[in-house]
Design a protein around this motif. Structure first.
Motif, PDB file in Angstrom:
ATOM      1  N   THR A 165       0.801  -1.228   0.000  1.00  0.00           N
ATOM      2  CA  THR A 165       0.000   0.000   0.000  1.00  0.00           C
ATOM      3  C   THR A 165       0.833   1.277   0.000  1.00  0.00           C
ATOM      4  O   THR A 165       0.283   2.370   0.066  1.00  0.00           O
ATOM      5  N   GLU A 167       2.459   2.235  -2.547  1.00  0.00           N
ATOM      6  CA  GLU A 167       2.079   2.758  -3.854  1.00  0.00           C
ATOM      7  C   GLU A 167       0.958   1.878  -4.395  1.00  0.00           C
ATOM      8  O   GLU A 167       1.208   0.856  -5.036  1.00  0.00           O
ATOM      9  N   VAL A 168      -0.280   2.274  -4.097  1.00  0.00           N
ATOM     10  CA  VAL A 168      -1.441   1.492  -4.521  1.00  0.00           C
ATOM     11  C   VAL A 168      -1.466   1.381  -6.045  1.00  0.00           C
ATOM     12  O   VAL A 168      -1.266   2.353  -6.764  1.00  0.00           O
ATOM     13  N   GLY A 169      -1.688   0.156  -6.534  1.00  0.00           N
ATOM     14  CA  GLY A 169      -1.785  -0.082  -7.970  1.00  0.00           C
ATOM     15  C   GLY A 169      -0.479  -0.430  -8.648  1.00  0.00           C
ATOM     16  O   GLY A 169      -0.460  -0.773  -9.824  1.00  0.00           O
ATOM     17  N   VAL A 170       0.627  -0.353  -7.904  1.00  0.00           N
ATOM     18  CA  VAL A 170       1.946  -0.642  -8.475  1.00  0.00           C
ATOM     19  C   VAL A 170       2.364  -2.076  -8.113  1.00  0.00           C
ATOM     20  O   VAL A 170       2.291  -2.484  -6.952  1.00  0.00           O
ATOM     21  N   PHE A 212     -11.824  -3.878  -2.831  1.00  0.00           N
ATOM     22  CA  PHE A 212     -10.369  -3.860  -3.018  1.00  0.00           C
ATOM     23  C   PHE A 212      -9.869  -5.305  -3.045  1.00  0.00           C
ATOM     24  O   PHE A 212     -10.535  -6.230  -2.610  1.00  0.00           O
ATOM     25  N   GLU A 215      -3.946  -8.233  -6.506  1.00  0.00           N
ATOM     26  CA  GLU A 215      -3.850  -8.851  -7.817  1.00  0.00           C
ATOM     27  C   GLU A 215      -2.479  -9.480  -8.024  1.00  0.00           C
ATOM     28  O   GLU A 215      -1.475  -9.004  -7.488  1.00  0.00           O
ATOM     29  N   ARG A 223       0.045  -6.609  -6.465  1.00  0.00           N
ATOM     30  CA  ARG A 223      -0.289  -5.211  -6.201  1.00  0.00           C
ATOM     31  C   ARG A 223      -1.636  -5.120  -5.486  1.00  0.00           C
ATOM     32  O   ARG A 223      -2.486  -5.998  -5.624  1.00  0.00           O
ATOM     33  N   VAL A 225      -5.104  -3.069  -5.133  1.00  0.00           N
ATOM     34  CA  VAL A 225      -5.905  -2.176  -5.994  1.00  0.00           C
ATOM     35  C   VAL A 225      -7.288  -1.993  -5.408  1.00  0.00           C
ATOM     36  O   VAL A 225      -7.800  -2.836  -4.654  1.00  0.00           O
ATOM     37  N   ASN A 227     -11.109  -1.822  -6.581  1.00  0.00           N
ATOM     38  CA  ASN A 227     -11.873  -2.291  -7.729  1.00  0.00           C
ATOM     39  C   ASN A 227     -12.905  -1.289  -8.194  1.00  0.00           C
ATOM     40  O   ASN A 227     -13.375  -1.356  -9.319  1.00  0.00           O
ATOM     41  N   SER A 229     -12.934   2.625  -8.201  1.00  0.00           N
ATOM     42  CA  SER A 229     -12.323   3.926  -7.926  1.00  0.00           C
ATOM     43  C   SER A 229     -13.363   5.029  -8.030  1.00  0.00           C
ATOM     44  O   SER A 229     -14.277   4.973  -8.853  1.00  0.00           O
TER      45      SER A 229
END
Length: 230
Positions: A165, A167-170, A212, A215, A223, A225, A227, A229
């Motif tokens: 967390t 860097e969320v999405g990385v 959330f 993935e 990562r 994420v 789901n 946004s």
């Protein structure tokens, strides 16, 4: 001074470990069987348990399962069993680490220090509460909060959630996760991270099944994420 309980029926191995740990500043308690080992584990409340599986009066897994009913004390399995299935089964049952015989005493002590360090992960003061939309992560207490629902994380689950967390999405490479959480000694034992991710996914799912997730992508890693946004 941390106390380590050594449950091992081979006298020379038990004494070798005890001598090495005392030289490193630890106190030790020793047992050679399931019955005495369980009594010491519950009565003495050591900071860490080294547990052999092949004991004269039963399987060391009995101690693991009984201790896990009431305690989250780090348990390091020491065994001659080498199959990946054995390791996965024990990790799923609550073991924190697994060292195969024959072993290096230096590696064993290094793993013990990592396990004891993980009891209280070092979190920057400025990041005690991390917020993501409706999800809050209390880094101090190791609790995930979603609405009125609270879920407690183990030290390693907290460390994994911390990393994912930042860097969320990385995507975070699997090897990076392994080395950060378990150190270089376990960097190739990828089943460790799969089990840890599985446990964390279940806890996230208990908070929300669709808001959330974690993935996985082959070659990229894992990562965190959202789901949906805003």
């Amino acid at each position: 001074m941390n106390t380590v309980l050594i449950v091992e029926d081979e006298t020379h191995i038990r004494r070798m470990i005890s001598i090495a740990l005392k030289a490193e500043g630890f106190k030790t308690k020793e047992s050679s069987n399931v019955q005495d080992g369980l009594v010491l584990a519950l009565k003495e409340k050591p900071e860490l348990i080294i547990l052999d599986l092949g004991l004269p009066d039963g399987d060391g897994k009995e101690i693991l399962e009984r201790v896990r009913q009431t305690s989250s004390v780090p348990i390091l399995i020491l065994s001659a069993r080498h199959s990946e299935n054995d390791k996965v089964e024990l990790l799923m049952a609550g073991a924190n680490d697994y060292v195969s015989k024959p072993f290096s005493i230096k590696e064993l002590i290094a793993r013990i220090r990592v396990l004891l360090r993980d009891i209280t992960p070092v979190i920057p003061e400025a990041e005690r509460i991390r917020k993501f939309q409706d999800l809050n992560l209390d880094m101090n207490s190791g609790v995930l909060i979603f609405g009125k629902t609270h879920v407690s994380l183990t030290p390693k689950e907290l460390l994994l959630m911390d990393i994912l967390t930042r860097e969320v999405g990385v995507f975070i490479n699997q090897t990076v996760l392994m080395r950060t959480i378990w150190g270089n000694y376990n960097s190739e034992d990828t089943h460790y991270i799969r089990i840890l991710v599985s446990h964390l996914r279940k806890k996230l799912s208990s908070l929300s099944t669709d808001q959330f997730s974690i993935e996985t992508s082959a070659g990229h890693g894992y990562r965190f994420v959202f789901n949906h946004s805003e």
